[in-house]
Structures are given as C-alpha cells and as structure tokens.
Design a protein around this motif. Structure first.
Motif, PDB file in Angstrom:
ATOM      1  N   LYS A   1       0.841  -1.210   0.000  1.00 30.61           N
ATOM      2  CA  LYS A   1       0.000   0.000   0.000  1.00 30.61           C
ATOM      3  C   LYS A   1       0.867   1.248   0.000  1.00 30.61           C
ATOM      4  N   MET A   2       1.912   1.216   0.838  1.00 29.89           N
ATOM      5  CA  MET A   2       2.733   2.406   0.986  1.00 29.89           C
ATOM      6  C   MET A   2       3.495   2.753  -0.284  1.00 29.89           C
ATOM      7  N   VAL A   3       3.864   1.743  -1.069  1.00 25.68           N
ATOM      8  CA  VAL A   3       4.583   2.073  -2.295  1.00 25.68           C
ATOM      9  C   VAL A   3       3.630   2.283  -3.470  1.00 25.68           C
ATOM     10  N   GLY A   4       2.320   2.257  -3.195  1.00 22.46           N
ATOM     11  CA  GLY A   4       1.371   2.668  -4.224  1.00 22.46           C
ATOM     12  C   GLY A   4       0.735   1.551  -5.022  1.00 22.46           C
ATOM     13  N   ALA A   5       0.601   0.349  -4.405  1.00 28.60           N
ATOM     14  CA  ALA A   5      -0.115  -0.719  -5.098  1.00 28.60           C
ATOM     15  C   ALA A   5      -1.604  -0.411  -5.087  1.00 28.60           C
TER      16      ALA A   5
END
Ligand code: ATP
Ligand code: MG
Lengths: 295, 228
Positions: free
Chosen positions: A205-209
């Motif tokens: 989530k944090m890397v933008g998935a």
C-alpha cells in the motif's frame, strides 16, 4: 507488463496454497464434503421430481358420465372438461369400449356379483398438468354438469408431492447452510495468508499498489482451492451416484423407480459445482482481504 | 511539494495531535522536521502518506489534495512519494534485490525496467555487493539503506524519512544523512523527521520545529528551540 503481473498473481496465489498446505487441504476437503451433500440432495430432489413427472403422465382421474346422458351428450362435455384449469387432456371412452376392455381383462362379467355400476358408464380419462393440484381439479370435475362420479388416487399423489416438497426444502436449506460454511472456511484459510502477509500488504500500500493488485493473488488462491474442490467433488459425486443408482437400486427390486442417468445431468452438475467452487473461492478470499484494503 | 494549511488532527480518543499547522516545502528542498516525543511528527507523516485524514485544514502533496482525493487515486498519489520507516519494514524472506524490485513490480514495472533500475539504485546506496542477502543478514545501517533504495526506486518526487537514523550509531547516522543529501542533490525533495539534535546541527538545512502540535520555529541553520 500485463503478462508480468498475471504470472505474478498466479505464482503468489499458488505459493500461498503450498505455504499453508494443511489449511488448503482442509478447505478443499470441506468444499468437497459440502458439494457432495449439496449435490446428493439436489440429485435426490431431481429424482423425486422425475418420479412425480412420470406419475403425472400416468396418473389419471376417471370422470364418469351420468347414465341418463346419450352418447352424443356425453361426448359434448369433453370441451368443458378440457377447458378446466390444470387439465392437460381428456380422453373419452364410451361404455362399450370400457365394457370390452373390462371383459378382456377379467373375463365374463356375469361371474361378478354386484358389479360396480360405473362399469356401464361413459367416462373420461383426465390427464393433469400438475398432480399437486389433483384435489382441486377433482372438485372442479365434480361440478361439471353431467359428471356423476369422479375417481382419483389422491393419497398416492399427495404422498409424493409431500416428499418432493420436503426434499426440495431440505435441499435448499442444506445448500444455503453449506455454502455459508464453505465460505467461512475458505475465508479463514485465505485470512491465514493475509495475516501472515499483513506487513507485506502494508508495504505494498505504501509504495502505491492498487487495491486490485493486492487482491488478485488472494483471489487466485481462493479460486484454485475452490475449483480443485469442485472438480474432486464432481468426480466423487459421479462415482457415488452411479454406485447407488446402478448397483443398489437395480439389485434391490426398486427398479420400478425412474432414475435419471448421470450422463443426463452431468453437465449441469459440473457447471453447478464449478460455480459453487468458484463463488466460494472468490467471495471467501474477497472477504478475507477486505479489512486490509481500507487504508 | 508539500503544503499544510491550518491543519488540525484529533484522534478518536480525543488526543489533539495537531493544532493548526501550516508550512510549505517546495520541490527540490531539503528539510528537517524536529520536535519532542508526542509533538505530532509521525502524525504529519501519516497525513502526508494518506494513512490518516486531517480533522480540519488542507493537505496538498505533489498536486494531490488529500482532503478531496478519491480512494482509488490514493495509490497514484503514493507513487509520487518514497517513505523510509524507522523500523525499515523490509520483507524478511526476500533478498535485498527482491525487496527493492518488489516496489517496482507493485506499480506495474516490466521485468526489463526492473533489471535496469534496481542495480543502479542499489549502487547509489552502496549495497551493490549485498544484493543476494536477506535483511537479517545485514547491519542496521545496511537495512536502512535498503529501505532508502526501495523508497527511491520508483523515482518519487518526495522522499519522507521518519527517524531514519533512530537505531544507528553516530557514524552510521551521518552516512545515512549524507546519502539523503546526495539524493536531494539529484533533484528529489527530502523531508527528514528526527530527534537527533547534533545531527541536525551539523547540516545547514531548513529546520521545522514542532511542539504540542504547533510549529514553534521554522528556518535555516540547524538551530531549533525546544528542550528534550
Ligand atoms: N493512533 C493514535 N490514537 C490516539 N492518539 C494518538 C495516536 N497516534 C498518536 N497519538 C497521539 O498524538 C500525539 C502526537 O503523536 P505523534 O505520534 O505524532 O508524535 P511524534 O512526534 O511522532 O512522537 P515520537 O517522537 O515519540 O514518535 C501524541 O500525544 C500521541 O499520544
Ligand atoms: Mg513518531
């Protein structure tokens, strides 16, 4: 790029199945068991239905015409009878035909004392569309002017209809309950994986998935488990059904029962099992992953 | 670019973490965010990454208004950020290379792009000799550099580091700070949250100081005014 993702989803999904081998095995077993129960009851319901259908085509109501009617008058009622609701067909049999038939079957009627007067009446053989409404139709026939007496085997038809209703109800209830149980087990199996991977999911989530990217591997996991369960369940259902219908019924004097051959329902059953397996797998895994996607 | 305008944040339990915070970090800037424990630093980071929503006020990150952003757009906003966590948050059973490549795969990069970009980034953080190791086979400083490599790999416009040197000795801390400074010189905006007064003072950078959920000073020079 797309192909890259697709192989990633499949690989991750299959990996999780083997990482949790025991839970995967358990959830497949539960799906198989649930499908077997669902399938067996559905097949039972289908067969009872088939028996009733056969009865419907055989089961008939005798409607005897008033003796005072002339042949012409008696034949005139036919239209009236066929116009009644639930009447499929009415076949006229004159008293002469009935008499011939009777003597052909039982010999000289002179030998019978106090013979039922109905033997000497014109009659209609009335075929029904739905035997569960037999009583109602019987009453309607009685009300037709010129009909003196109506004879029907109400008890048998009512008995079978009752069996059908009970079997259908029990099957539907079982299907619903077992579907929920399968969903629960499936969702918990996938939850095990999501729990173990919660840090990984948070990082994703944090890397933008996107949510769908995170979801897919788990959906694949559930989908494979569901489909494997469906296929195993199908093969077993097939075996059990053939064993029961061919060996048991044929060998036990119950052969008068009409049994649906498996080949006739093979495709619909396969489709139904596949759909249940797929539904349980996909919905179960979506339920499992739901909470992780909120942020 | 980061812009906070009169931001308030109260948690569910009523804790008022931020009470009217306003600041702007322009593209290409390097800034420290400092303040005592419980002053609201992590709250600011969480607002930046969209992990929590402000109670009041406006948060702008790289042209995204986090007050009105659609849930489905959030991943795309996050792709413009690189976040380095104090506890590294690496995946234990993946190698250094895979940990970094993973971040690229997640946003849909091709294998070819991954093979080209990951070695470059690992070299940048000085880990090109450690690519096959698992995180637990690395020192704290090395793990922190993996986390930085992962934050960098998708070429974000803004790097946010929450206490990136918290667990490191002074020499390692300085190394990490030099690395972040190098990244900043390559064009990326950098925001570093830290407790370490000495470290901040040894750089001549902008320092935003926060206490009790309010900004108490904001300026160049590595001096800030609070008692630890
Ligand atoms: N999830 C939460 N629920 C309720 N209150 C919280 C929550 N997170 C933080 N707080 C409170 O909000 C205030 C600010 O917390 P925050 O984590 O932003 O501080 P911080 O500056 O990062 O501190 P530290 O230097 O110790 O990490 C504190 O008073 C804290 O108790
Ligand atoms: Mg903090």
């Amino acid at each position: 790029m797309k192909g890259n993702r697709f192989t990633y989803y499949i690989k991750e999904g299959i990996d999780s199945i083997f990482t949790h081998g025991f839970m995967s095995f358990a959830s497949i077993c539960i799906i198989v068991a649930c499908l077997l129960i669902m399938g067996s009851f559905t097949l039972l319901a289908l067969n009872v239905d088939e028996v009733i259908d056969t009865m419907e085509s055989q089961n008939e109501i005798m409607a005897f015409v008033n003796e005072t009617y002339t042949d012409e008058q008696a034949r005139a009622i036919q239209e009236r009878i066929e116009g009644l609701p639930n009447v499929d067909e009415a076949v006229f049999i004159s008293r002469e035909e009935a008499w011939d038939d009777f003597t052909a079957t039982y010999g000289d009627p002179a030998a019978f004392e106090g013979l039922d007067a109905s033997v000497a009446r014109d009659r209609y053989v009335v075929y029904l569309e739905d035997i569960s409404r037999m009583a109602e139709t019987q009453q309607a026939l009685r009300d037709v002017p010129g009909i003196a007496n109506v004879r029907a085997h109400l008890e048998i038809s009512e008995g079978f209809v009752k069996i059908r209703n009970v079997v259908t109800l029990v099957s539907m209830l079982l299907v619903a309950i077992l579907f929920v149980i399968s969903l629960f087990i499936m969702s918990n199996t996938v939850k095990l994986t999501t729990f173990e991977r919660r840090d990984e999911i948070a990082i994703m989530k944090m890397v933008g998935a996107t949510s769908s990217f995170i979801r897919w591997p788990f959906v694949v996991q559930g989908l494979i488990l569901g489909l494997v369960g469906a296929l195993l369940g199908y093969v077993m259902e097939w075996g059990i059904y053939r064993l029961l219908t061919e060996k048991l019924i044929a060998g036990s004097g119950l052969s008068f029962l009409t049994v649906i051959p498996f080949s006739q329902v093979a495709l619909p059953i396969l489709a139904a099992f596949g759909a249940v397996g797929l539904g349980v797998g996909v919905i179960g895994s979506l339920m499992a992953i739901k909470n992780y996607l909120k942020v | 670019m980061v812009q906070f305008t009169d931001v308030f944040k109260s948690y569910e339990n009523g804790a008022k973490a931020l009470r009217g915070v306003s600041f702007t970090i322009r593209d290409g800037e390097f800034a420290f965010l400092v303040g005592p424990s419980g002053s609201g630093k992590t709250t600011i980071i969480k607002l930046l990454t969209g992990e929590i929503a402000p109670t009041d006020g406006k948060v702008l990150v790289n042209d995204y208004d986090l007050g009105t952003i659609k849930f489905s757009r959030m991943p795309y906003m996050r792709r413009t950020l690189g976040v380095v966590f104090q506890d590294y948050r690496l995946i234990e059973d993946k190698s250094v290379y895979e940990n970094v490549a993973f971040a690229m795969r997640v946003v849909g990069a091709s294998n070819k792009e991954i093979r080209r970009r990951v070695p470059y980034v690992l070299e940048l953080v000085g880990l090109d000799k450690r690519t096959k190791r698992k995180p637990q086979e690395l020192s704290g400083g090395e793990q922190q550099r993996v986390a930085i490599a992962r934050a960098l790999v998708n070429n974000p416009r803004l790097i946010i580091a929450d206490e990136p040197t918290g667990n490191l000795d002074p020499a390692r801390s300085l190394e990490i700070m030099m690395l972040l400074q190098k990244i900043n010189e390559l064009g990326t905006t950098v925001l570093v949250v830290t407790h370490e007064k000495e470290l901040v003072e040894s750089f001549s950078k902008r320092v935003i100081a926060i206490d009790g959920g309010k900004i108490i000073s904001d300026g160049m020079g590595g001096y800030y005014n609070y008692e630890r």
